[in-house]
Design an enzyme around this catalytic site. Structure first.
Site, PDB file in Angstrom:
ATOM      1  N   LYS A 415       0.862  -1.178   0.000  1.00  0.00           N
ATOM      2  CA  LYS A 415       0.000   0.000   0.000  1.00  0.00           C
ATOM      3  C   LYS A 415       0.896   1.225   0.000  1.00  0.00           C
ATOM      4  CE  LYS A 415      -2.869   2.643   3.261  1.00  0.00           C
ATOM      5  NZ  LYS A 415      -3.614   2.618   4.538  1.00  0.00           N
ATOM      6  N   TRP A 515      -9.332  -0.115  -0.412  1.00  0.00           N
ATOM      7  CA  TRP A 515     -10.560   0.358   0.246  1.00  0.00           C
ATOM      8  C   TRP A 515     -10.306   1.376   1.355  1.00  0.00           C
ATOM      9  CZ3 TRP A 515      -9.904  -4.988  -0.710  1.00  0.00           C
ATOM     10  CH2 TRP A 515     -10.668  -5.488  -1.774  1.00  0.00           C
ATOM     11  N   HIS A 516      -9.237   2.134   1.245  1.00  0.00           N
ATOM     12  CA  HIS A 516      -8.920   3.136   2.260  1.00  0.00           C
ATOM     13  C   HIS A 516      -9.110   4.548   1.718  1.00  0.00           C
ATOM     14  CE1 HIS A 516      -6.067   0.022   4.386  1.00  0.00           C
ATOM     15  NE2 HIS A 516      -7.346  -0.327   4.419  1.00  0.00           N
ATOM     16  N   TYR A 517     -10.061   4.738   0.839  1.00  0.00           N
ATOM     17  CA  TYR A 517     -10.264   6.060   0.254  1.00  0.00           C
ATOM     18  C   TYR A 517     -10.737   7.058   1.318  1.00  0.00           C
ATOM     19  CZ  TYR A 517     -14.929   3.906  -0.222  1.00  0.00           C
ATOM     20  OH  TYR A 517     -16.102   3.232   0.009  1.00  0.00           O
TER      21      TYR A 517
END
Length: 581
Positions: A415, A515-517
């Site tokens: 990430k 999915w860490h927007y």
């Protein structure tokens, strides 16, 4: 060796990406809490009054509601249903199934960014903590410095959350090999098990307990004062109501929401000046609701015939999503089922993590789902409009014909910290249940691409390390693994041949979401340091939309902490004010 041709291995990888995150497991029973304050919105009165109205029962909204209910009346409005009784949410053994559910009642709502990357947003009480891979880790201590956070209260708030939802995971062979490979590759020191964000390699927490049961932000409602809280499910908020007189600042006074039957209800905050509407609808939902209510860029609002309450050009700006890139490593040795447990927190702005699956004899039905399965579009090579149920079913059927050994292996992923690249969010239409239009602009800034490349080099070192020797085929060097992974269609972006010759191209071609927007309602632009909407009274936004970058290796711990933290602060300030009268 299962397959000898490179073409065969490429299909192997595509299949493994489908299956690796969905697996069989023994389901343990979990007793659902008896929340007598939780009801479907169809039971709500036409008009009601509360001290606080919270829009969104997610990772921030649940702890916030539980805290404020100790002294005041709170209405928590959640557009989805309850997570309890849904095995696809509760059991680690069913991870990926909820993401794969495309029905209107699914706890996961798929959206595709304008970049062509498939994504998801939560639609369930507990929010993203009901859908994610469960990794629990705090933000770096520096995260709150610029926000003026009280360090002692931050620590207390994390601990309050952790008593209900965080656990030390069991670490077995695959995760141990990744851990040792990280250390061998120079991601040091080894810090053991800790929730803290520290440079080096560590074991983080998990919201899955030792029996494989998920504990979500909804569990934090166990802290609530039952007489002070009302939770309404399937309550879709369409608009914030304002008192907006000429010469005065707009003042939030309530919300309009509809229940599952479409019936309209109004909820108002009590008079007296201290009651508030609080938006906790996430990085997509919060800026979207502000715009639908008349707070946003004037030109954007007028283009949808929305009455402008406040021209706020920063609403929807600064959207960001951390790029994720992964390498699939087929294993000659059996590996355990594991989600994210180990993380390498590097000095170069990249976080290294891993997950693994296992060989499922006779478990072909499990291949219908998965973190990157055709059912959620991650493996589809078809344009969005051509992704019919029939086309997806054909892809799933093809996977069911594969040998069980195809699903033996794991991923090492990275990430990108930050990221530096930013995008924006605009309205698609005036329906709050439809996804807005979102650009994330992955790798627009060279620094993000540099971080990805640096992270990929560490992944290469891990795969080639002595610690990892039992989990790789000797005749499959890293360039072959990269080509295999890149050849599996993981997004809608055009592919390039021989991408392993360029790690930069590999990063661009294989980018996915983790999915860490976040963003859209930044502190200092849309809200102040108390999360009050600038230029408006009695309205706050408290969730990940206020973050300028994703905190730590996973933001869920910090979002839950923020809900508790701000609840305590608001209670302290209001009680002190009332005592002074």
């Amino acid at each position: 060796m299962i397959m000898k041709s490179l073409a065969g291995w490429r299909f192997f990888v595509a299949a493994a990406i489908v299956g690796i995150f969905f697996f069989n497991g023994f389901c343990f029973s979990q007793k659902a809490p008896n929340y007598r304050f939780m009801h479907e919105a169809t039971s709500a009165p036409d008009v009601s009054f509360y001290d606080y109205i919270i829009v969104g029962g997610g990772t921030a909204g649940c702890p916030l509601a539980a805290t404020l209910s100790q002294n005041y009346s709170v209405l928590l409005l959640e557009r989805g249903g309850s997570p309890y009784g849904n095995p696809n949410i509760t059991y680690l053994s069913a991870f990926g199934a909820a993401l794969s559910d495309l029905s209107p009642a699914s706890p996961s709502q798929r959206f595709i960014s304008e970049d062509g990357v498939i994504n998801a947003r939560a639609r369930v009480l507990g929010g993203g903590s009901c859908l994610n891979a469960g990794f629990y880790t705090r933000a770096p201590t520096t995260f709150g410095d610029g926000l003026g956070w009280d360090a002692d209260l931050v620590k207390e708030s994390y601990e309050w959350v952790e008593k209900k939802v965080a656990f030390e995971p069991p670490v077995k062979q695959w995760q141990s090999a990744v851990r040792d490979g990280l250390v061998e590759s120079g991601v040091t020191p080894y810090n053991g098990f800790t929730y803290d964000h520290i440079y080096g390699t560590k074991i983080g927490g998990s919201i899955f307990d030792l029996d494989g049961n998920r504990h979500t932000a909804a569990d934090l409602l166990e802290y609530a004062n039952p007489s002070g809280l009302t939770v309404l499910l399937y309550a879709s908020v369409h608009k914030i109501l304002f008192r907006n007189q000429v010469g005065e600042r707009p003042r939030a006074r309530g919300v309009i929401f509809r229940d599952a039957s479409g019936t309209k209800h109004k909820a108002y905050i009590k008079k007296g000046g201290k009651s508030e509407v609080i938006i906790s609808s996430g990085a997509l939902g919060s800026p979207q609701l502000l715009m639908l209510s008349g707070i946003g860029p004037e030109k954007e609002l007028k283009s949808h015939n929305i009455t402008v309450v406040l021209d706020q050009p920063w609403v929807g700006s600064g959207m960001a999503d951390n790029p994720m890139n992964a390498v699939f490593v087929p294993s000659p040795a059996d590996v355990e089922v594991s989600l994210i447990q180990v993380v390498g927190i590097t000095q170069i702005g990249s976080y290294i993590e891993a997950a693994s699956g296992e060989n499922f004899a006779g478990a072909s039905t499990t291949r219908d789902f998965g973190m990157f399965s055709p059912k959620i579009g991650q493996l589809s090579t078809l344009p969005p409009k051509e992704r019919t149920a029939e086309a997806l079913a054909r892809a799933i059927d093809a996977m069911s014909e594969l040998d069980d050994s195809v699903f033996n292996g794991g991923f090492i992923l990275e990430k990108v910290m930050g990221p530096v690249s930013k995008g924006n969010l605009t309205l698609r239409n005036k329906n709050p249940n439809d996804n807005p239009i979102v650009h994330f602009n992955y790798f627009q800034e060279p620094e993000d691409l540099e971080r990805c490349v640096s992270g990929m080099k560490i992944i290469e070192d891990i795969i080639e390390s002595k610690s990892f020797i039992n989990f790789r085929y000797n005749d499959m060097p890293v360039p072959v693994l990269l080509n295999m992974t890149a050849s599996a269609p993981v997004n809608l972006l055009p592919k390039h041949m021989n991408v392993s010759t360029s790690l930069e191209q590999f990063c661009k071609d294989t980018v996915m979401t983790i999915w860490h927007y976040h963003g859209g309602c930044h502190v200092g632009k849309v809200v102040d340091n108390d999360y009050k909407v600038i230029g408006v009274d009695n309205l706050r936004v408290i969730d990940g939309s206020t973050f300028t970058y994703s905190p730590g290796t996973n933001p869920q711990a910090t979002v839950m902490m923020l809900g508790r933290y701000m609840g305590v602060k608001m209670l302290q300030e209001r009680l002190a004010s009332e005592a002074a009268k």
